[in-house]
Enzyme design. Structure first.
Site, PDB file in Angstrom:
ATOM      1  N   ARG A 269       3.241  -3.725 -26.334  1.00 49.16           N
ATOM      2  CA  ARG A 269       4.680  -3.401 -26.391  1.00 49.16           C
ATOM      3  C   ARG A 269       5.201  -3.475 -24.956  1.00 49.16           C
ATOM      4  O   ARG A 269       4.849  -2.637 -24.139  1.00 49.16           O
ATOM      5  CB  ARG A 269       4.842  -2.007 -27.000  1.00 49.16           C
ATOM      6  CG  ARG A 269       6.268  -1.607 -27.284  1.00 49.16           C
ATOM      7  CD  ARG A 269       6.338  -0.238 -27.949  1.00 49.16           C
ATOM      8  NE  ARG A 269       7.712   0.126 -28.201  1.00 49.16           N
ATOM      9  CZ  ARG A 269       8.518   0.684 -27.300  1.00 49.16           C
ATOM     10  NH1 ARG A 269       8.084   0.958 -26.090  1.00 49.16           N
ATOM     11  NH2 ARG A 269       9.765   0.965 -27.595  1.00 49.16           N
TER      12      ARG A 269
ATOM     13  N   LYS B  29       5.570   1.973 -17.374  1.00 45.93           N
ATOM     14  CA  LYS B  29       5.554   3.438 -17.469  1.00 45.93           C
ATOM     15  C   LYS B  29       5.187   4.089 -16.135  1.00 45.93           C
ATOM     16  O   LYS B  29       4.591   3.479 -15.263  1.00 45.93           O
ATOM     17  CB  LYS B  29       4.642   3.890 -18.610  1.00 45.93           C
ATOM     18  CG  LYS B  29       5.348   3.658 -19.956  1.00 45.93           C
ATOM     19  CD  LYS B  29       4.653   4.266 -21.131  1.00 45.93           C
ATOM     20  CE  LYS B  29       5.503   4.012 -22.388  1.00 45.93           C
ATOM     21  NZ  LYS B  29       4.773   4.277 -23.621  1.00 45.93           N
TER      22      LYS B  29
HETATM   23  C1  9MG Z   1       8.971   3.937 -28.755  1.00 46.86           C
HETATM   24  N1  9MG Z   1       7.863   3.863 -27.824  1.00 46.86           N
HETATM   25  C2  9MG Z   1       7.889   4.147 -26.490  1.00 46.86           C
HETATM   26  N2  9MG Z   1       6.669   3.998 -25.955  1.00 46.86           N
HETATM   27  C3  9MG Z   1       5.860   3.587 -26.970  1.00 46.86           C
HETATM   28  C4  9MG Z   1       4.505   3.271 -27.069  1.00 46.86           C
HETATM   29  O1  9MG Z   1       3.692   3.373 -26.025  1.00 46.86           O
HETATM   30  N3  9MG Z   1       4.014   2.893 -28.250  1.00 46.86           N
HETATM   31  C5  9MG Z   1       4.814   2.823 -29.348  1.00 46.86           C
HETATM   32  N4  9MG Z   1       4.259   2.438 -30.515  1.00 46.86           N
HETATM   33  N5  9MG Z   1       6.119   3.122 -29.326  1.00 46.86           N
HETATM   34  C6  9MG Z   1       6.623   3.502 -28.155  1.00 46.86           C
END
Ligand code: 9MG
Length: 257
Positions: A239, A203
């Protein structure tokens, strides 16, 4: 949790997985590399993204889910009840809802009527405008209170608490400082008593803390540092885009815990 964005405008892969075959190949590879689950989404939630129609979202994700045919554990990244319903019918085990059940009034019922897991994420505003000057008095306590309230709403709707995990929503209506406050004080989110999901991989805050004020992504090295810190502070689901590298970094971290 590996990330497979079946969108033309993903902030990281720029649409490489819009072709269902590429998305399926990515999901299989991530699973083989050690992902416990793969998060498949057909609507971009990057800053500035416009919503997509139900038909468009279904056309993107259904062929991928059909081709995977239960081969890989899947989380469906959607806020739409109908997309979740179709995905669960096709074997998805989890619904990842970035609106935390505020987007579609029918989604809670769909999840409650299944045995799926649910991720409730914090977001201030909506993707199109969320990065326009987000403000908090205390980001960590406000995010924690929000997640606590959404957890209550989900349980009241009939979703078993044991099936719910919480996510502070890195980058969703947050400045670089807000994101790093959340990472520093992640224990306050962990204290809510549910498994915590962290999605900070690649990010922009990571690129910006490294000195590029216009960065729209962050490098792998910074993503791994953040993953290890989050894990060490109690996150249980990460994630990520780079599964193999993250599994290796966490394996090293775990050996020293
Ligand atoms: C779909 N999506 C994009 N960034 C995310 C994040 O940080 N957490 C979750 N749960 N979904 C995300």
């Amino acid at each position: 949790m590996g990330i497979v964005n079946v969108t033309p405008d993903s902030f990281f892969d720029g649409g490489a997985r819009l072709d269902p075959e590429n998305a399926v190949e990515a999901a299989r590879r991530m699973y083989a590399e050690g992902a416990a689950i793969v998060d498949i989404g057909g609507e971009s939630t990057r800053p500035g993204a416009e919503p997509v129609s139900l038909d468009e979202e279904l056309q993107r994700v259904v062929p991928v889910l059909e081709a995977l045919d239960g081969e890989v554990p899947v989380s469906i990244d959607t806020a739409k009840a109908e997309v979740a319903r179709r995905a669960l019918d096709l074997g998805a085990a989890m619904v990842n809802d970035v609106t935390a059940l505020r987007g579609d009034a029918e989604l809670a019922g769909v999840v409650a009527g299944s045995d799926a897991y649910l991720c409730l994420m914090h977001m201030l505003g909506e993707p199109r405008t969320m990065q326009d000057d987000p403000r908090y008095d205390d980001v960590v306590s406000e995010v924690a209170s929000f997640l606590e309230e959404r957890l209550r709403v989900a349980v009241a709707a009939g979703i078993a608490e044991e099936r719910i995990c919480l996510d502070p929503g890195f980058g969703f209506g947050k400045t670089v400082e807000h994101n790093f406050d959340l990472l520093r004080r992640l224990d306050e989110i962990v204290a809510l008593g549910r498994p915590v999901v962290v999605g900070i991989s690649r990010k922009r805050s990571l690129g910006r803390i490294l000195g590029d004020p216009e960065a729209t992504t962050g490098p792998l090295s910074a993503s791994l540092a953040a993953a290890v810190l989050a894990y060490e502070r109690g996150a249980t689901i990460l994630r990520v885009h780079d599964v193999r590298e993250t599994v290796e970094a966490l394996t090293v971290a775990e050996a020293a815990l």
